[in-house]
Design an enzyme around this catalytic site. Structure first.
Site, PDB file in Angstrom:
ATOM      1  N   ARG A   1      -4.664   4.320  -7.978  1.00  0.00           N
ATOM      2  CA  ARG A   1      -3.685   5.595  -7.389  1.00  0.00           C
ATOM      3  C   ARG A   1      -2.245   5.590  -7.873  1.00  0.00           C
ATOM      4  NH1 ARG A   1      -4.682   4.689  -1.260  1.00  0.00           N
ATOM      5  NH2 ARG A   1      -4.318   2.464  -1.933  1.00  0.00           N
TER       6      ARG A   1
ATOM      7  N   GLU B   1      -5.051  13.041   9.041  1.00  0.00           N
ATOM      8  CA  GLU B   1      -5.336  12.447   7.793  1.00  0.00           C
ATOM      9  C   GLU B   1      -6.782  11.774   7.970  1.00  0.00           C
ATOM     10  OE1 GLU B   1      -5.713   9.969   4.241  1.00  0.00           O
ATOM     11  OE2 GLU B   1      -5.424   9.247   6.334  1.00  0.00           O
TER      12      GLU B   1
ATOM     13  N   ASP C   1      -2.105   8.660   9.864  1.00  0.00           N
ATOM     14  CA  ASP C   1      -2.856   8.180   8.925  1.00  0.00           C
ATOM     15  C   ASP C   1      -4.208   7.448   9.456  1.00  0.00           C
ATOM     16  OD1 ASP C   1      -2.762   7.255   6.195  1.00  0.00           O
ATOM     17  OD2 ASP C   1      -2.767   5.240   7.111  1.00  0.00           O
TER      18      ASP C   1
ATOM     19  N   HIS D   1      -3.006   0.552  11.568  1.00  0.00           N
ATOM     20  CA  HIS D   1      -2.947  -0.919  11.195  1.00  0.00           C
ATOM     21  C   HIS D   1      -1.450  -1.196  11.127  1.00  0.00           C
ATOM     22  CE1 HIS D   1      -4.303   1.674   7.732  1.00  0.00           C
ATOM     23  NE2 HIS D   1      -3.016   1.282   7.246  1.00  0.00           N
TER      24      HIS D   1
ATOM     25  N   ASP E   1       0.755  -1.383   0.067  1.00  0.00           N
ATOM     26  CA  ASP E   1       0.265   0.122   0.100  1.00  0.00           C
ATOM     27  C   ASP E   1       0.842   1.045   0.030  1.00  0.00           C
ATOM     28  OD1 ASP E   1      -2.320   1.406  -0.259  1.00  0.00           O
ATOM     29  OD2 ASP E   1      -2.653   1.222   1.981  1.00  0.00           O
TER      30      ASP E   1
ATOM     31  N   ASP F   1      -3.537   9.998  -2.722  1.00  0.00           N
ATOM     32  CA  ASP F   1      -4.532   9.301  -2.744  1.00  0.00           C
ATOM     33  C   ASP F   1      -5.552   9.747  -3.943  1.00  0.00           C
ATOM     34  OD1 ASP F   1      -4.090   7.286  -0.892  1.00  0.00           O
ATOM     35  OD2 ASP F   1      -4.702   8.756   0.791  1.00  0.00           O
TER      36      ASP F   1
END
Ligand code: OTU
Length: 657
Positions: A520, A326, A284, A184, A141, A396
């Site tokens: 993205r 964010e 994040d 995460h 990611d 993003d």
């Protein structure tokens, strides 16, 4: 049951540390802990007071704070104190930021250091280096699946290299922003590995379930974030024989903040990066920090309490360090990440202005400012000591997250209007020059977002291909206009790397299996440094953009009214194609700047005295601070050229600045 951590216990913790440090060395720590302790204690108690281990965990937290303070380099401690004295320092018009990928921009950290002169040339003095922490090879990611929160990815460099970069930035008076991915971890992180190996303590770091009963309950109300590549919010782990909550990709395991150990670890990690030299920490996906069955599992009150606790702890150890929230959520939810009903930010000092970003794209597509005006009108005033991060593009997708009521009030229907925007931005609408790609298409809900590079979205790519000079000019003007707005709105403008030379979509991601499913990547380019060199050749696209932005940034820094003190007044020009606001200097009435933009494709006239009927702009002469032009006024009527903006200052006849 829960016991209070008394002052005696606090002293015992500090005594335990005292062989390593004299009390005198930590007197600032002690003072700041005292000032923040009731907050920390009360928040901790509120979140975890019911747990038998609450007092022990709080003791652990305090000990970690003390250690982090002792580890804080002296230079950074001085910097903290200087910022405490000038506590609104980050509201200044002097800041101009850029977000960049270390590899795409410069290869690695050493390369990035070598590129700092390029950024200085443009006027950038804050950089957000996209995630560079250790992450698995293959899909990660874009670095948001972290496998080690305390080390730099070897592909980018080393921890020593990062400290070196931070030191170089300090010498240049540039600020460093780093990510901490709080929500995460990668499923390859040591905590996840230990959980897999059967360690119950680490299993309790995550949301793990033996069967579908709980996951199904959560799923009833949880939306999907990446419906195409990672449908659903849970992933079966065959080794573990359990379902893991994975809101984002299936390899990103959500951390369980119901467990105080998770919070303590994460605070320690935030402070670790503060001590490596980060001036700003981007937190994040903060909206997702607390999960509750029966809710969307976003924007829960506890997520806010966790952020308050993180902020209070940072105030104790590194009070000069700022947080960016964010939170790409609904307009009225975003603003809460500063902290509610406060004067000063209690959570994050800075928040992504996703509302403004989406509204700018609406104006670009519709060629009018109807929804933009409405949306900004309904954007609540930010707190006094807090500011926006204003951006046009980032790494993003563009989510069309404006308020449905605002869409209706602007004369559109929410569903069809959003579909129009997606169609326009992806080039599906007849006549649209845009070349975006759909992202996050959810056939079940009809939702869709958009990927694409700025230059490709505004039609510069297609105009160059068609060799259409008028269209090229228009696209360049549009890129400059959008920047003219994020640089004057109030807050920190955050440019996106590559946009300063008009970088296009990059389709090479389609050849990489780890990226192909995620559009993205189309706007996460490798900088073409040969193209960048063309910024020195008169008349090239690169030169027109780079020099335009360079000038804009330099001019912004000289305009005190562009500092962010809730000193923006939205104006209502008669023509819906115009977007206008007045920026007033908090102390001086004479230094007001009128920002006007014409989103339309035709010239539009504007009645200046009527627009500003409070004594501003009555002299019959104005000057654009960006170009230096003195536009002609006929009986107060200003003609706004298409796709152009002005930063107007009032000019008495004969007086020149
Ligand atoms: C953030 O994104 C990052 O910016 C993304 O690059 C990551 O993929 C994601 O977190 C997971 O780490 O959480 O609050 O519309 O806006 O995923 C918003 C998609 C986020 C992003 C959303 C976002």
């Amino acid at each position: 049951m829960y016991e209070q951590v008394s002052h005696a216990q606090l002293n015992a913790i500090l005594d335990r540390l005292s062989p390593e440090v004299s009390r005198a060395d930590i007197r600032h720590f002690y003072t700041r802990l005292g000032a923040n302790f009731y907050g920390i204690h009360t928040l901790f108690n509120h979140l975890y007071g019911q747990r038998p281990d609450a007092a022990e965990r709080l003791g652990d937290l305090v000990e970690r704070l003390a250690r982090a303070y002792m580890d804080r380099p002296e230079e950074l401690r001085y910097r903290d104190m200087a910022r405490e004295r000038d506590h609104n320092w980050f509201l200044s018009q002097d800041l101009a930021g850029m977000a960049l990928y270390c590899d795409g921009f410069a290869g690695d950290l050493a390369g990035l250091e070598a590129c700092l002169p390029y950024l200085s040339e443009l006027g950038i003095n804050l950089i957000h280096v996209m995630p560079i922490l250790a992450c698995p090879p293959g899909a990660s990611d874009g670095g948001y699946a972290v496998s080690d929160f305390r080390d730099i990815d070897p592909r980018a460099g080393t921890l020593a290299g990062l400290r070196q970069l931070a030191a170089s930035l300090r010498k240049r008076d540039m600020l460093l922003t780093l990510d901490v991915v709080v929500n995460h971890t990668s499923d390859q992180h040591e905590w996840a590995q230990r959980a897999r190996a059967g360690d119950q303590d680490y299993q309790a770091f995550y949301y793990l379930f033996d069967d579908r009963e709980m996951p199904d309950l959560y799923e009833e109300t949880m939306p999907e974030i990446f419906p195409e590549t990672a449908p659903g919010n849970f992933t079966w782990d065959p080794t573990l024989g359990k379902w893991a909550m994975t809101v984002f990709n299936d390899y990103q395991w959500d951390l369980n903040y119901g467990n105080p150990r998770v919070l303590v670890e994460m605070i320690d990690i935030i402070l670790f990066w503060a001590n490596q030299g980060a001036d700003v920490v981007r937190l994040d996906a903060v909206a997702f920090l607390w999960k509750k069955i029966g809710t969307q599992c976003q924007n829960e009150r506890e997520a806010h309490l966790i952020l308050q606790l993180m902020k209070d702890c940072c105030q104790v150890v590194a009070p000069g360090v700022l947080f960016i929230a964010e939170a790409i959520v609904a307009p009225l939810e975003i603003i809460k990440y500063f902290g509610e009903d406060a004067i000063m930010a209690k959570e994050c000092e800075i928040a992504y202005n996703a509302t403004f970003m989406a509204l700018l794209w609406d104006a670009t597509a519709t060629k009018n400012a109807k929804l933009l005006r409405r949306g900004i009108q309904n954007l609540p005033a930010k707190l006094d000591r807090a500011t926006w991060l204003n951006y046009i593009r980032c790494h993003d997708d563009i989510g069309l997250g404006f308020d449905d009521n605002d869409i209706r009030a602007s004369g559109y229907e929410p569903g069809p209007h959003r579909r129009f925007l997606v169609d326009w931005l992806t080039g599906g609408f007849a006549g649209s020059p845009a070349r975006g790609r759909p992202f996050g298409v959810n056939p079940r809900t009809g939702d869709a977002r958009i990927s694409g590079a700025l230059a490709s979205l505004v039609g510069l790519e297609s105009a160059l291909e068609e060799q259409d000079p008028a269209a090229i000019d228009r696209a360049i003007e549009q890129i400059l206009l959008l920047h003219g707005l994020i640089l004057s709105f109030g807050g920190i403008p955050l440019l996106y790397y590559g946009d300063e030379i008009g970088t296009f979509n990059d389709c090479s991601f389609l050849e990489d299996a780890a990226k192909a499913g995620d559009s993205r990547w189309i706007h996460r380019p490798r900088i073409d440094w040969e193209r960048a060199e063309r910024r020195h050749e008169r008349g090239t696209v690169e030169q027109r953009l780079f020099d335009g932005l360079k000038r804009m940034i330099a001019v912004r820094k000289t305009i005190p009214a562009f500092a962010d003190f809730n000193n923006r007044e939205l104006l209502e020009p008669e023509d819906p194609r115009l977007f206008a606001f007045l920026r007033t200097h908090p102390a001086l009435t004479s230094d007001a700047v009128l920002v006007v933009a014409n989103l339309g494709l035709e010239p539009v006239s504007l009645d200046l005295p009527k627009l500003c009927n409070r004594g501003y702009f009555q002299y019959g002469q104005v000057r654009d601070l960006y170009t230096g032009i003195i536009p002609e006024l006929a009986a107060g009527q200003l003609i706004m050229p298409p796709s152009r903006f002005y930063w107007l200052t009032d000019q008495r006849p004969g007086a020149f600045l």
